[in-house]
Design an enzyme around this catalytic site. Structure first.
Site, PDB file in Angstrom:
ATOM      1  N   GLU A   1      -0.107   6.847   6.555  1.00 45.67           N
ATOM      2  CA  GLU A   1      -0.682   7.599   6.030  1.00 45.67           C
ATOM      3  C   GLU A   1      -2.393   8.027   5.441  1.00 45.67           C
ATOM      4  O   GLU A   1      -2.995   8.779   5.127  1.00 45.67           O
ATOM      5  CB  GLU A   1       0.379   8.992   5.462  1.00 45.67           C
ATOM      6  CG  GLU A   1      -0.021   8.942   4.239  1.00 45.67           C
ATOM      7  CD  GLU A   1       1.291   7.795   3.846  1.00 45.67           C
ATOM      8  OE1 GLU A   1       2.439   8.778   2.674  1.00 45.67           O
ATOM      9  OE2 GLU A   1       1.865   7.008   4.770  1.00 45.67           O
TER      10      GLU A   1
ATOM     11  N   HIS B   1       2.247   2.623   3.280  1.00 42.95           N
ATOM     12  CA  HIS B   1       1.850   3.975   3.957  1.00 42.95           C
ATOM     13  C   HIS B   1       0.438   3.969   4.438  1.00 42.95           C
ATOM     14  O   HIS B   1      -0.530   4.523   4.040  1.00 42.95           O
ATOM     15  CB  HIS B   1       1.192   4.386   2.119  1.00 42.95           C
ATOM     16  CG  HIS B   1       2.427   4.617   1.353  1.00 42.95           C
ATOM     17  ND1 HIS B   1       3.307   5.814   1.338  1.00 42.95           N
ATOM     18  CD2 HIS B   1       2.710   4.142   0.168  1.00 42.95           C
ATOM     19  CE1 HIS B   1       4.268   5.727   0.658  1.00 42.95           C
ATOM     20  NE2 HIS B   1       4.400   4.467  -0.189  1.00 42.95           N
TER      21      HIS B   1
ATOM     22  N   CYS C   1       8.261   3.420   3.522  1.00 43.44           N
ATOM     23  CA  CYS C   1       7.685   3.238   2.372  1.00 43.44           C
ATOM     24  C   CYS C   1       9.573   3.165   1.987  1.00 43.44           C
ATOM     25  O   CYS C   1      10.840   2.669   2.552  1.00 43.44           O
ATOM     26  CB  CYS C   1       7.777   3.895   1.205  1.00 43.44           C
ATOM     27  SG  CYS C   1       7.591   3.283  -0.034  1.00 43.44           S
TER      28      CYS C   1
END
Length: 532
Positions: free
Chosen positions: A511, A509, A382
Site C-alpha cells: 500500500e 506493505h 504483514c
C-alpha cells in the site's frame, strides 16, 4: 543553498488540528509540479517521540514507511501519492529527533562550552533540516504539524520565522490553514476563530501571506473583505479549502480558486497553466462508475481509519483502475467470532492488514478460515500473511498449538518467530524497515501479477515465517512464492494457496507504493478477483 532559485512555502494550521494541512501541502506540490517545477515536501512534527514508530495507531494514525526505512507521519504518504516524489528520512523531523541530535552534539563537545539553548541551538538544527539539500529544487513545501498556539510548536515557528527573515519575501511565503465553522442555529459562517488564529501566528512574528479557510461553503465577498482587513491579508489571498467527497478533487479545487496562481504571483514568477488532465481523468472515472465492489477489512484499529490511510487509498486507486466504486465493510477483529460468519455474506473479498499484538487475533483467524473454505479472494498484509500461515498450520496441517512467538512465546510449534537479529530491548527502530528486494517464483500467481521476477517493496516487521516448517506446510498445499533472496535462509515474503482462486499473503506493505496514477498491481489484481 541557491537562494536565488529555491522558494520555500511554509504551511501552518490554526484553530483545530486535522484540518487538512498535509493535503493542502500535497495539493500545492501537485499544482506546482503540473506547471513543470521541481518540488519536494517536508514535515515538521512537534511531538517528543523520535519518530511515530512506537505510537498507537489509534492516537497517531498510520506510520508511513519510506524507501530508506524511515518511520514517518502519514502526511508523507499524501506527498508521495499526489506528486510521485519519493520521500526520505530527510523529509520528516520531530522535536524528539531534534533534541536527540542536539544532545549527542553537546556530549561530543560540538558546542565548545556554550550554554545550549532553544535559540539558537535548537532552531539552528531545525533550520538545517529545512534547508538541507534544496539547492536544485524550485520549491520546498514545508508543513508544520500541530496547531498555532501549541507550546510544542514554538521552536518550529521561530525557525521558519528566521528563514523568512533571512531569505526575504522574494523567497518565502506563509500559507495558514484555519477553520471557518458554519453555525446551524445562526445559519452563518463565523470568522472570529480565523481572526484569533492569525493574531496568534502574528504574535510569534509570522504574517501569513495566504489564508486557506476550511469550510463547507465559500465566504461572501464581504466576509473575505472583513478577514482581509482584520488579518492584513489581501482578499484575493483568502482562499477556500472546501469539503470534498474525494481528496483527489483538491488540486483542481485549489487551482479553480487560484491558490497556485497567487503563490506564483507572490514570487513574481510567470508560468504556463498547469496540466491537470491526469487529475481530471481520475475524477471522470470515479464519477462515472456504477458497479460496486465490497471489501471486508478486519482490523483492531478501525476506530481511527487514518490508521489504515495508505491501505484505503491503495484500494481506491485499484477500484478506479478497475472502474468500480469501492465499498469497505469495516469489521472489528476483537468482536468477531466463528458464530458470526454471516457477516461475510455480502462481501466480495477479505483483507487482513498489518498490526501488532495478540488482541483481536481470533477474529482475524475466523475471517481467514472463512476465506479459505469459501474460496473468497483473500489478501493478507504483514501480520495478515503471518496469521494466514498460522491458520493453515493449525487447521490444514494439523500442527498442535501452531502460533507466533509474538502471541505465545512458549507455543509448541512456532511457525512465526522473531528474527534473531531483531531481538533487542528497544522497540523503536528495531524492525526490518524500508525497501527490500523480493524474488518471485516463475509460474506463480504473484509472478503473473507483477510480470517480473524481482520486485522491491517496503517492509515493517520484526517477526517472520520459521523456515523449519516450510517443507511440511508445502506438503499440505501452502506455496511459498516470494523470498528475500535466492539463498536457503531467505525470508519468506509471499505465500499462496494451491487450491484457491486468489489467496495471497505478503510480508511487505504494498500500500505504501500505490498512487492514483500508478495503482499497485497487487491491489489491481485483488479488486479484479473480487469482481469475478
Amino acid at each position: 543553498m541557491n537562494q536565488a532559485s529555491t522558494r520555500f512555502i511554509f504551511v501552518t494550521g490554526g484553530v483545530v488540528s486535522s484540518l487538512g494541512k498535509g493535503l493542502a501541502a500535497a495539493s500545492i506540490g501537485a499544482l506546482l509540479q503540473a506547471r513543470g517545477f521541481k518540488i519536494c515536501l517536508r514535515k515538521l512534527d512537534p511531538y517528543l517521540n523520535i519518530d511515530p514508530g512506537t505510537m498507537s495507531p489509534i492516537q497517531h494514525g498510520e506510520v508511513f514507511v519510506t524507501d530508506d526505512g524511515a518511520e514517518t507521519d502519514l502526511d508523507l504518504g499524501h506527498y508521495e501519492r499526489f506528486t510521485g516524489v519519493k520521500t526520505t528520512k530527510n523529509d520528516n523531523i520531530t522535536t524528539g529527533k531534534v533534541y536527540h541530535n542536539l544532545l549527542k552534539k553537546e556530549r561530543r563537545g560540538d558546542y565548545l562550552g556554550q550554554t545550549v539553548q532553544i535559540i539558537p541551538h535548537v532552531t539552528d538544527l531545525i533550520n538545517s533540516f529545512i534547508l538541507h539539500d534544496t539547492d536544485k529544487l524550485d520549491f520546498v513545501i514545508c508543513e508544520i504539524g500541530g496547531t498555532v498556539g501549541d507550546i510544542e510548536s514554538q521552536p518550529f515557528l521561530e525557525s521558519i520565522r528566521q528563514i523568512g527573515y533571512k531569505l526575504s519575501k522574494n523567497n518565502t511565503i506563509f500559507v495558514h490553514l484555519t477553520l471557518v465553522p458554519y453555525i446551524d442555529a445562526a445559519m452563518e459562517l463565523k470568522t472570529k476563530p480565523t481572526q484569533h488564529s492569525v493574531k496568534e501566528l502574528s504574535s510569534v512574528g509570522i504574517q501569513p501571506d495566504i489564508i486557506l479557510y476550511r469550510s463547507k461553503i465559500p465566504l461572501s465577498k464581504e466576509q473575505r473583505d472583513k478577514i482581509a482587513n482584520l488579518c492584513n491579508v489581501s482578499s484575493t489571498n483568502i482562499i477556500p479549502a472546501l469539503d470534498v467527497k474525494n481528496i483527489y478533487e483538491l488540486p483542481i479545487s485549489y487551482h479553480n480558486y487560484n491558490l497556485d496562481t497567487q503563490i506564483l504571483n507572490h514570487f513574481n514568477i510567470d508560468s504556463p497553466e498547469p496540466d491537470l488532465r491526469k487529475w481530471e481523468n481520475i475524477l471522470n472515472i470515479s464519477h462515472a462508475v456504477t458497479k460496486t465492489v465490497n471489501v471486508a477489512i478486519i482490523g483492531k484499529y478501525i476506530k481511527l481509519l487514518d490508521a489504515y490511510k495508505s491501505l484505503i487509498e491503495a484500494l481506491e486507486h485499484a477500484s478506479i483502475h478497475n472502474k468500480v466504486k469501492l465499498s469497505i465493510k469495516w469489521i472489528d477483529s476483537r468482536s468477531l467470532d466463528s458464530n458470526e460468519i454471516n457477516i461475510f455474506d455480502k462481501v466480495d473479498s477479505i483483507l487482513i492488514p498489518g498490526g501488532f499484538g495478540d488482541d483481536g487475533i481470533q477474529g482475524k483467524m475466523t475471517a481467514i478460515t472463512y476465506a479459505r473454505l469459501n474460496k473468497i479472494p483473500f489478501l493478507g498484509i504483514c501480520m495478515g500473511m503471518q496469521l494466514a500461515i498460522i491458520e493453515f498450520a493449525n487447521n490444514v496441517a494439523h500442527l498442535e498449538d501452531a502460533n507466533s512467538t509474538e502471541f505465545n512465546l512458549y507455543c509448541k510449534n512456532p511457525v512465526i518467530h522473531q528474527l534473531p537479529e531483531l531481538q533487542q530491548n528497544f522497540l523503536g527502530g528495531s524492525m526490518k524497515l524500508g525497501s527490500c528486494p523480493c524474488y518471485l517464483e516463475s509460474g506463480s500467481k504473484i509472478f503473473s501479477i507483477y510480470q517480473q521476477s524481482i520486485i522491491h517493496e517496503r517492509r515493517r516487521h520484526r517477526y517472520a515465517f520459521n523456515l523449519q516448517y516450510k517443507d511440511l506446510l508445502e506438503q499440505h498445499g501452502l506455496i511459498f512464492t516470494g523470498k528475500s533472496n535466492n539463498n536457503n535462509d531467505s525470508l519468506i515474503e509471499v505465500i499462496e494457496l494451491k487450491d484457491h482462486p486468489w489467496f495471497i499473503g505478503v510480508q511487505f506493505h504494498p500500500e505504501f507504493k500505490s498512487s492514483p496514477f500508478h495503482s499497485h498491481p497487487l491491489f489491481i489484481s485483488f479488486i479484479k478477483a473480487s469482481l469475478d
